[in-house]
Design a protein around this motif. Sequence first.
Motif, mmCIF file in Angstrom:
data_model
loop_
_atom_site.group_PDB
_atom_site.id
_atom_site.type_symbol
_atom_site.label_atom_id
_atom_site.label_comp_id
_atom_site.label_asym_id
_atom_site.label_seq_id
_atom_site.Cartn_x
_atom_site.Cartn_y
_atom_site.Cartn_z
ATOM 1 N N ALA B 91 0.811 -1.219 0.000
ATOM 2 C CA ALA B 91 0.000 0.000 0.000
ATOM 3 C C ALA B 91 0.848 1.275 0.000
ATOM 4 C CB ALA B 91 -0.930 -0.003 1.205
ATOM 5 N N GLY B 92 2.052 1.218 0.575
ATOM 6 C CA GLY B 92 2.900 2.404 0.654
ATOM 7 C C GLY B 92 3.446 2.846 -0.688
ATOM 8 N N TRP B 93 3.616 1.904 -1.593
ATOM 9 C CA TRP B 93 4.241 2.255 -2.871
ATOM 10 C C TRP B 93 3.233 2.113 -4.023
ATOM 11 C CZ3 TRP B 93 8.826 4.749 -3.142
ATOM 12 C CH2 TRP B 93 9.583 4.764 -1.975
ATOM 13 N N LEU B 94 3.172 0.963 -4.690
ATOM 14 C CA LEU B 94 2.284 0.855 -5.866
ATOM 15 C C LEU B 94 0.846 0.462 -5.517
ATOM 16 C CD1 LEU B 94 4.673 -0.881 -8.448
ATOM 17 C CD2 LEU B 94 4.038 1.527 -8.343
ATOM 18 N N ASP B 95 0.650 -0.068 -4.353
ATOM 19 C CA ASP B 95 -0.686 -0.491 -3.888
ATOM 20 C C ASP B 95 -1.373 -1.370 -4.951
ATOM 21 O OD1 ASP B 95 -2.850 -0.814 -2.305
ATOM 22 O OD2 ASP B 95 -3.438 1.293 -2.224
ATOM 23 N N ALA B 96 -0.743 -2.505 -5.218
ATOM 24 C CA ALA B 96 -1.196 -3.399 -6.297
ATOM 25 C C ALA B 96 -2.612 -3.919 -6.096
ATOM 26 C CB ALA B 96 -0.229 -4.570 -6.427
ATOM 27 N N LYS B 97 -3.045 -4.070 -4.838
ATOM 28 C CA LYS B 97 -4.405 -4.583 -4.616
ATOM 29 C C LYS B 97 -5.458 -3.560 -5.042
ATOM 30 C CE LYS B 97 -3.505 -8.116 -1.234
ATOM 31 N NZ LYS B 97 -3.400 -8.473 0.158
ATOM 32 N N VAL B 123 5.321 8.350 -29.977
ATOM 33 C CA VAL B 123 3.946 8.089 -29.564
ATOM 34 C C VAL B 123 3.578 9.011 -28.401
ATOM 35 C CG1 VAL B 123 4.601 6.182 -28.009
ATOM 36 C CG2 VAL B 123 2.276 6.285 -28.893
ATOM 37 N N VAL B 124 2.374 9.522 -28.485
ATOM 38 C CA VAL B 124 1.822 10.297 -27.374
ATOM 39 C C VAL B 124 0.651 9.489 -26.816
ATOM 40 C CG1 VAL B 124 0.747 12.465 -26.662
ATOM 41 C CG2 VAL B 124 2.457 12.467 -28.484
ATOM 42 N N GLY B 125 0.669 9.249 -25.528
ATOM 43 C CA GLY B 125 -0.398 8.439 -24.954
ATOM 44 C C GLY B 125 -0.639 8.738 -23.496
ATOM 45 N N ASP B 126 -1.668 8.100 -22.982
ATOM 46 C CA ASP B 126 -2.001 8.268 -21.561
ATOM 47 C C ASP B 126 -1.493 7.069 -20.772
ATOM 48 O OD1 ASP B 126 -3.267 10.693 -21.812
ATOM 49 O OD2 ASP B 126 -5.216 9.787 -22.261
ATOM 50 N N LEU B 127 -0.682 7.363 -19.768
ATOM 51 C CA LEU B 127 -0.191 6.307 -18.888
ATOM 52 C C LEU B 127 -0.954 6.404 -17.565
ATOM 53 C CD1 LEU B 127 1.933 4.052 -18.268
ATOM 54 C CD2 LEU B 127 3.370 5.857 -17.328
ATOM 55 N N THR B 128 -1.586 5.295 -17.196
ATOM 56 C CA THR B 128 -2.308 5.256 -15.916
ATOM 57 C C THR B 128 -1.548 4.364 -14.956
ATOM 58 O OG1 THR B 128 -4.405 5.549 -17.067
ATOM 59 C CG2 THR B 128 -4.530 4.780 -14.802
ATOM 60 N N LEU B 129 -1.091 4.956 -13.878
ATOM 61 C CA LEU B 129 -0.296 4.245 -12.876
ATOM 62 C C LEU B 129 -0.782 4.681 -11.498
ATOM 63 C CD1 LEU B 129 2.228 2.642 -11.889
ATOM 64 C CD2 LEU B 129 3.615 4.599 -12.513
ATOM 65 N N LYS B 130 -1.072 3.720 -10.663
ATOM 66 C CA LYS B 130 -1.591 3.953 -9.315
ATOM 67 C C LYS B 130 -2.823 4.878 -9.349
ATOM 68 C CE LYS B 130 -0.005 4.441 -4.603
ATOM 69 N NZ LYS B 130 0.865 5.117 -3.655
ATOM 70 N N GLU B 174 4.783 12.333 -9.918
ATOM 71 C CA GLU B 174 3.615 12.715 -10.721
ATOM 72 C C GLU B 174 2.498 11.687 -10.644
ATOM 73 O OE1 GLU B 174 4.797 13.540 -14.714
ATOM 74 O OE2 GLU B 174 6.106 15.196 -14.141
ATOM 75 N N PHE B 175 2.853 10.462 -10.244
ATOM 76 C CA PHE B 175 1.849 9.403 -10.144
ATOM 77 C C PHE B 175 1.523 9.072 -8.680
ATOM 78 C CE2 PHE B 175 3.644 9.069 -14.339
ATOM 79 C CZ PHE B 175 2.528 8.840 -15.133
ATOM 80 N N GLY B 176 1.874 9.983 -7.811
ATOM 81 C CA GLY B 176 1.527 9.833 -6.399
ATOM 82 C C GLY B 176 2.236 8.690 -5.697
ATOM 83 N N ILE B 177 3.432 8.299 -6.196
ATOM 84 C CA ILE B 177 4.181 7.220 -5.544
ATOM 85 C C ILE B 177 5.184 7.857 -4.579
ATOM 86 C CG2 ILE B 177 5.629 5.175 -5.904
ATOM 87 C CD1 ILE B 177 4.491 5.138 -8.808
ATOM 88 N N LYS B 178 4.768 8.004 -3.342
ATOM 89 C CA LYS B 178 5.570 8.643 -2.292
ATOM 90 C C LYS B 178 6.328 9.875 -2.804
ATOM 91 C CE LYS B 178 6.034 5.038 1.114
ATOM 92 N NZ LYS B 178 6.820 4.543 2.223
ATOM 93 N N PRO B 179 5.608 10.909 -3.206
ATOM 94 C CA PRO B 179 6.290 12.092 -3.772
ATOM 95 C C PRO B 179 7.336 12.670 -2.810
ATOM 96 C CG PRO B 179 3.905 12.274 -3.963
ATOM 97 C CD PRO B 179 4.173 11.105 -3.083
ATOM 98 N N GLY B 180 8.537 12.814 -3.326
ATOM 99 C CA GLY B 180 9.610 13.446 -2.554
ATOM 100 C C GLY B 180 10.160 12.625 -1.391
ATOM 101 N N GLU B 181 9.688 11.407 -1.212
ATOM 102 C CA GLU B 181 10.164 10.583 -0.080
ATOM 103 C C GLU B 181 11.192 9.547 -0.530
ATOM 104 O OE1 GLU B 181 7.174 8.959 2.656
ATOM 105 O OE2 GLU B 181 5.724 10.308 1.730
ATOM 106 N N ASN B 182 12.102 9.203 0.380
ATOM 107 C CA ASN B 182 13.104 8.145 0.171
ATOM 108 C C ASN B 182 13.910 8.318 -1.122
ATOM 109 O OD1 ASN B 182 10.531 6.856 1.564
ATOM 110 N ND2 ASN B 182 12.313 5.786 2.370
ATOM 111 N N THR B 183 14.136 9.558 -1.529
ATOM 112 C CA THR B 183 14.794 9.775 -2.825
ATOM 113 C C THR B 183 16.254 9.314 -2.837
ATOM 114 O OG1 THR B 183 15.198 12.037 -2.123
ATOM 115 C CG2 THR B 183 13.333 11.688 -3.599
ATOM 116 N N GLU B 184 16.857 9.172 -1.651
ATOM 117 C CA GLU B 184 18.249 8.705 -1.618
ATOM 118 C C GLU B 184 18.352 7.217 -1.966
ATOM 119 O OE1 GLU B 184 16.625 7.953 2.405
ATOM 120 O OE2 GLU B 184 16.476 9.620 1.016
#
Lengths: 101, 203
Positions: B91-97, B123-130, B174-184
């Motif tokens: 749930a903290g990262w990709l939340d696959a469920k 190609v220009v397209g829409d990527l849906t992630l999380k 941009e896809f809401g995957i822990k923005p700005g966290e754990n970047t190191e």
Amino acid sequence: MPQSQPITSPKSFAKMFYIFASILAFATVVFWGVKGFNTGWTKTQIALIQKDEITEIDFITYQDAFVPGIDFLLGGIASAIATSALTFFVSRKKSYTSSKK
Amino acid sequence: MKKSSLALFFVLTSWAGASADVFDFKDAKGVNNIAFMLDAPLESISGTGNDISGTVNFDPKNPSATTGSISLKTESLMVTNSVMRDHMLGAGWLDAKKHPEITFTAKKVTTTQQEGKAIKATVVGDLTLKGITKEVTAPITFTHIPGKLADRTGGKMKGDLLVIRADFPINRSEFGIKPGENTEKVAETINIRMSLAGACVKE
């Protein structure tokens, strides 16, 4: 003439801890080295790259395998150091008991 | 006269529509894969996902008209460390469920050049992630391999193959995957490489 220590004496325990710590440290380093000196995290699977002959696409299959990483190495050495520290603790306990007498 | 003109119109339009073949990207051989690579200052992470499905309408004579959508089951993403994989899908990262699929839908293809059998395009397209959809632009290569499906299926099916390759970076924030966290340890930029083969059965 030196007298042999009984196996349950604190000095014997200290010696056993010391030997165990040395073996643990040595075995950890050797096992880590034999498994490929992996400086990344421990892997529980390895990735095998294959190529599809017709489409020429490279693809990866995963195989279960234990490849110890730097976390395994540091954990093993830390455990060995902790065991060595017990050696000093047991020795000091003996000296303390002797001085009380 | 009027009736025959109308019939001719329908024949011509149906022929024009049929010129784009539909390629199915559900690959029983498990070759199709989407790889991801992250290179953070303290840690590099790479892995793949191979439970891919989707269809692409492709006409080798008019690649600019290509349309289609490709989906990847989030649960199929793999890395070489099982604990890391559990964290990644959790749930903290990709939340696959909650977000079981990652989807890319092509909106526009601009043909740039043909190199041998390969058609290089953008190609220009829409990527849906999380659950978040963003427009992405990526260089893409189409390789049309006519009549080679039989070689891949041991003669069971006849038809064409279409190989698609695309490489593009995305920003996980941009896809809401822990923005700005754990970047190191987990890089902001995720480099994605798609290597896909689709089949168009013709007999």
